[in-house]
Write a protein that holds these residues in place. Structure first.
Motif, PDB file in Angstrom:
ATOM      1  N   GLY A 274       0.786  -1.230   0.000  1.00 43.63           N
ATOM      2  CA  GLY A 274       0.000   0.000   0.000  1.00 43.63           C
ATOM      3  C   GLY A 274       0.817   1.278   0.000  1.00 43.63           C
ATOM      4  O   GLY A 274       0.308   2.345   0.335  1.00 43.63           O
ATOM      5  N   GLY A 275       2.089   1.183  -0.389  1.00 47.01           N
ATOM      6  CA  GLY A 275       2.940   2.366  -0.412  1.00 47.01           C
ATOM      7  C   GLY A 275       3.541   2.720   0.932  1.00 47.01           C
ATOM      8  O   GLY A 275       4.037   3.839   1.121  1.00 47.01           O
ATOM      9  N   LEU A 276       3.538   1.764   1.877  1.00 47.70           N
ATOM     10  CA  LEU A 276       4.094   2.054   3.198  1.00 47.70           C
ATOM     11  C   LEU A 276       5.580   2.396   3.146  1.00 47.70           C
ATOM     12  O   LEU A 276       6.063   3.229   3.910  1.00 47.70           O
ATOM     13  CB  LEU A 276       3.883   0.864   4.129  1.00 47.70           C
ATOM     14  N   GLU A 277       6.308   1.733   2.254  1.00 45.79           N
ATOM     15  CA  GLU A 277       7.751   1.981   2.171  1.00 45.79           C
ATOM     16  C   GLU A 277       8.036   3.335   1.542  1.00 45.79           C
ATOM     17  O   GLU A 277       8.809   4.138   2.065  1.00 45.79           O
ATOM     18  CB  GLU A 277       8.436   0.874   1.380  1.00 45.79           C
ATOM     19  N   ILE A 278       7.420   3.583   0.400  1.00 44.94           N
ATOM     20  CA  ILE A 278       7.541   4.872  -0.289  1.00 44.94           C
ATOM     21  C   ILE A 278       6.145   5.275  -0.737  1.00 44.94           C
ATOM     22  O   ILE A 278       5.598   4.700  -1.685  1.00 44.94           O
ATOM     23  CB  ILE A 278       8.501   4.783  -1.492  1.00 44.94           C
ATOM     24  N   PRO A 279       5.506   6.255  -0.079  1.00 43.48           N
ATOM     25  CA  PRO A 279       4.137   6.647  -0.427  1.00 43.48           C
ATOM     26  C   PRO A 279       4.002   7.069  -1.889  1.00 43.48           C
ATOM     27  O   PRO A 279       4.924   7.644  -2.480  1.00 43.48           O
ATOM     28  CB  PRO A 279       3.861   7.829   0.513  1.00 43.48           C
ATOM     29  N   VAL A 280       2.844   6.771  -2.460  1.00 40.52           N
ATOM     30  CA  VAL A 280       2.561   7.152  -3.839  1.00 40.52           C
ATOM     31  C   VAL A 280       2.496   8.678  -3.927  1.00 40.52           C
ATOM     32  O   VAL A 280       1.839   9.334  -3.101  1.00 40.52           O
ATOM     33  CB  VAL A 280       1.234   6.526  -4.310  1.00 40.52           C
ATOM     34  N   ASN A 281       3.197   9.233  -4.899  1.00 39.63           N
ATOM     35  CA  ASN A 281       3.296  10.693  -5.069  1.00 39.63           C
ATOM     36  C   ASN A 281       3.800  11.384  -3.810  1.00 39.63           C
ATOM     37  O   ASN A 281       3.556  12.566  -3.595  1.00 39.63           O
ATOM     38  CB  ASN A 281       1.940  11.286  -5.489  1.00 39.63           C
ATOM     39  N   GLY A 282       4.513  10.631  -2.968  1.00 42.02           N
ATOM     40  CA  GLY A 282       5.151  11.205  -1.794  1.00 42.02           C
ATOM     41  C   GLY A 282       4.279  11.306  -0.558  1.00 42.02           C
ATOM     42  O   GLY A 282       4.792  11.540   0.541  1.00 42.02           O
ATOM     43  N   THR A 283       2.962  11.115  -0.686  1.00 49.08           N
ATOM     44  CA  THR A 283       2.070  11.345   0.458  1.00 49.08           C
ATOM     45  C   THR A 283       0.995  10.279   0.635  1.00 49.08           C
ATOM     46  O   THR A 283       0.428  10.153   1.724  1.00 49.08           O
ATOM     47  CB  THR A 283       1.365  12.705   0.335  1.00 49.08           C
ATOM     48  N   ILE A 284       0.670   9.489  -0.379  1.00 47.29           N
ATOM     49  CA  ILE A 284      -0.508   8.630  -0.337  1.00 47.29           C
ATOM     50  C   ILE A 284      -0.129   7.206   0.036  1.00 47.29           C
ATOM     51  O   ILE A 284       0.760   6.605  -0.579  1.00 47.29           O
ATOM     52  CB  ILE A 284      -1.236   8.623  -1.709  1.00 47.29           C
ATOM     53  N   ILE A 285      -0.807   6.680   1.054  1.00 43.21           N
ATOM     54  CA  ILE A 285      -0.662   5.269   1.407  1.00 43.21           C
ATOM     55  C   ILE A 285      -2.061   4.669   1.536  1.00 43.21           C
ATOM     56  O   ILE A 285      -3.054   5.381   1.701  1.00 43.21           O
ATOM     57  CB  ILE A 285       0.134   5.057   2.713  1.00 43.21           C
ATOM     58  N   GLU A 286      -2.132   3.342   1.458  1.00 47.14           N
ATOM     59  CA  GLU A 286      -3.384   2.642   1.662  1.00 47.14           C
ATOM     60  C   GLU A 286      -3.059   1.298   2.304  1.00 47.14           C
ATOM     61  O   GLU A 286      -1.877   0.937   2.461  1.00 47.14           O
ATOM     62  CB  GLU A 286      -4.119   2.419   0.324  1.00 47.14           C
ATOM     63  N   GLY A 287      -4.078   0.558   2.670  1.00 51.78           N
ATOM     64  CA  GLY A 287      -3.844  -0.768   3.229  1.00 51.78           C
ATOM     65  C   GLY A 287      -3.325  -1.720   2.172  1.00 51.78           C
ATOM     66  O   GLY A 287      -3.696  -1.625   1.000  1.00 51.78           O
ATOM     67  N   GLY A 288      -2.453  -2.643   2.578  1.00 57.88           N
ATOM     68  CA  GLY A 288      -1.999  -3.658   1.643  1.00 57.88           C
ATOM     69  C   GLY A 288      -3.184  -4.453   1.107  1.00 57.88           C
ATOM     70  O   GLY A 288      -4.206  -4.606   1.779  1.00 57.88           O
ATOM     71  N   LYS A 289      -3.040  -4.955  -0.126  1.00 58.99           N
ATOM     72  CA  LYS A 289      -4.168  -5.637  -0.751  1.00 58.99           C
ATOM     73  C   LYS A 289      -3.696  -6.756  -1.647  1.00 58.99           C
ATOM     74  O   LYS A 289      -2.508  -6.845  -1.995  1.00 58.99           O
ATOM     75  CB  LYS A 289      -5.021  -4.651  -1.555  1.00 58.99           C
ATOM     76  N   VAL A 290      -4.649  -7.595  -2.021  1.00 58.16           N
ATOM     77  CA  VAL A 290      -4.426  -8.659  -3.006  1.00 58.16           C
ATOM     78  C   VAL A 290      -5.209  -8.275  -4.255  1.00 58.16           C
ATOM     79  O   VAL A 290      -6.413  -8.020  -4.195  1.00 58.16           O
ATOM     80  CB  VAL A 290      -4.910 -10.025  -2.472  1.00 58.16           C
TER      81      VAL A 290
END
Length: 291
Positions: A274-290
């Motif tokens: 979900g972008g926990l390591e490097i957020p999308v566009n520097g700011t956006i994270i979400e829960g991991g998913k399948v």
């Protein structure tokens, strides 16, 4: 399509496909294994390891006494730095349906037990150690381990920002080839071992891959997750790289960490952090998913 999304802060690290078609998921954000139905989207906790922070790679072994048996790595990880803590990793077994978890062996030499692949005879497994740039072999029955390969192709590089070496690992069905990815070697996202050879194409940070034979020409093709680049790419036997899903600023497969084909060879499952390591566009994270 999204099969299931977990709460924000969930980092899905790897997966295995059960004989039923359900998906086993390892979390690096918690020492848990979940079993997920791709039909209903319902999941349940089937294994946990007290005393550690997270889990790494997972692979199925040959059936023992009618049970499903899976080998997996467990150890400690710093979520602040997104790096494993060397010397804390051990190999475990999960038995299903009993949900029995047993330790096989501590591997204090390893920085992490990540990509895992069982050898065809079912007695031994290989695992990738991205911290040390080596592949280890573990004999499940004797509960011993050793370095299987520490060639230069497995090592990390000081010239790239991602200080990880060999990361993903797959063994071909005939047991003749080991396919592996090296996060730090942008020039070679797909590497072949036994004997080791390399295809030169890329520029991606590579995670774990799904392998299959192309339905048209019979050649091996690999589908590779690129983690912070938020894309799934296809690499042909000739080394051509094509983006299959996602994009640098998209959440489609944000922080994708591993991919694996269903047993039908047609459906590819991708797990993400979900972008926990490097957020999308520097700011956006979400829960991991399948996906």
């Amino acid at each position: 399509r999204v099969v299931k999304q977990f709460p924000v802060g969930t980092w899905l690290e790897n997966l295995a496909i059960r004989p039923s078609g359900d998906i086993l998921l390892t979390l690096i954000s918690a020492p848990e294994i979940h079993s997920l139905s791709p039909i209903t989207g319902q999941s349940s906790l089937v294994g946990t390891v007290p005393g550690v922070q997270g889990l790494g790679g997972i692979t199925q072994l040959s059936s023992w006494g009618g049970e499903e048996v899976y080998a997996f790595g467990a150890g400690n990880v710093s979520l602040e730095t997104a790096r494993p803590i060397p010397g804390t990793w051990s190999l475990f077994l999960l038995h299903l349906p009993s949900q029995k978890v047993e330790k096989v062996v501590d591997v204090p030499l390893a920085g992490m037990i990540n990509g895992l692949a069982a050898l065809p005879h079912g007695r031994s497994v290989l695992f990738a150690d991205p911290e040390n740039g080596a592949i280890y072999i573990v004999d499940i029955h004797t509960r011993t381990y050793g370095v299987w390969s520490d060639s230069d192709d497995l090592k990390m590089s000081d010239d790239v920002p991602f200080k990880l070496g060999v990361n993903g690992l797959r063994v071909s069905q005939d047991g003749r080839w080991v396919y592996f990815t090296n996060t730090a070697r942008a020039a070679g996202p797909v590497l072949l071992a036994s004997p080791i050879a390399r295809s030169s194409q890329g520029g991606y940070r590579c995670g774990r891959s799904g392998l299959r034979r192309d339905h048209h020409d019979g050649e091996i093709e690999a589908y590779i997750t690129t983690n912070p680049f938020n894309t799934l790419v296809r690499v042909s036997a000739s080394g051509n790289v094509t983006t299959v899903a996602g994009g640098s600023g998209e959440l489609t497969v944000a922080g994708c960490t591993a991919a694996l084909f269903a047993r039908d060879g047609r459906t590819l499952y991708v797990v993400t952090n979900g972008g926990l390591e490097i957020p999308v566009n520097g700011t956006i994270i979400e829960g991991g998913k399948v996906v």
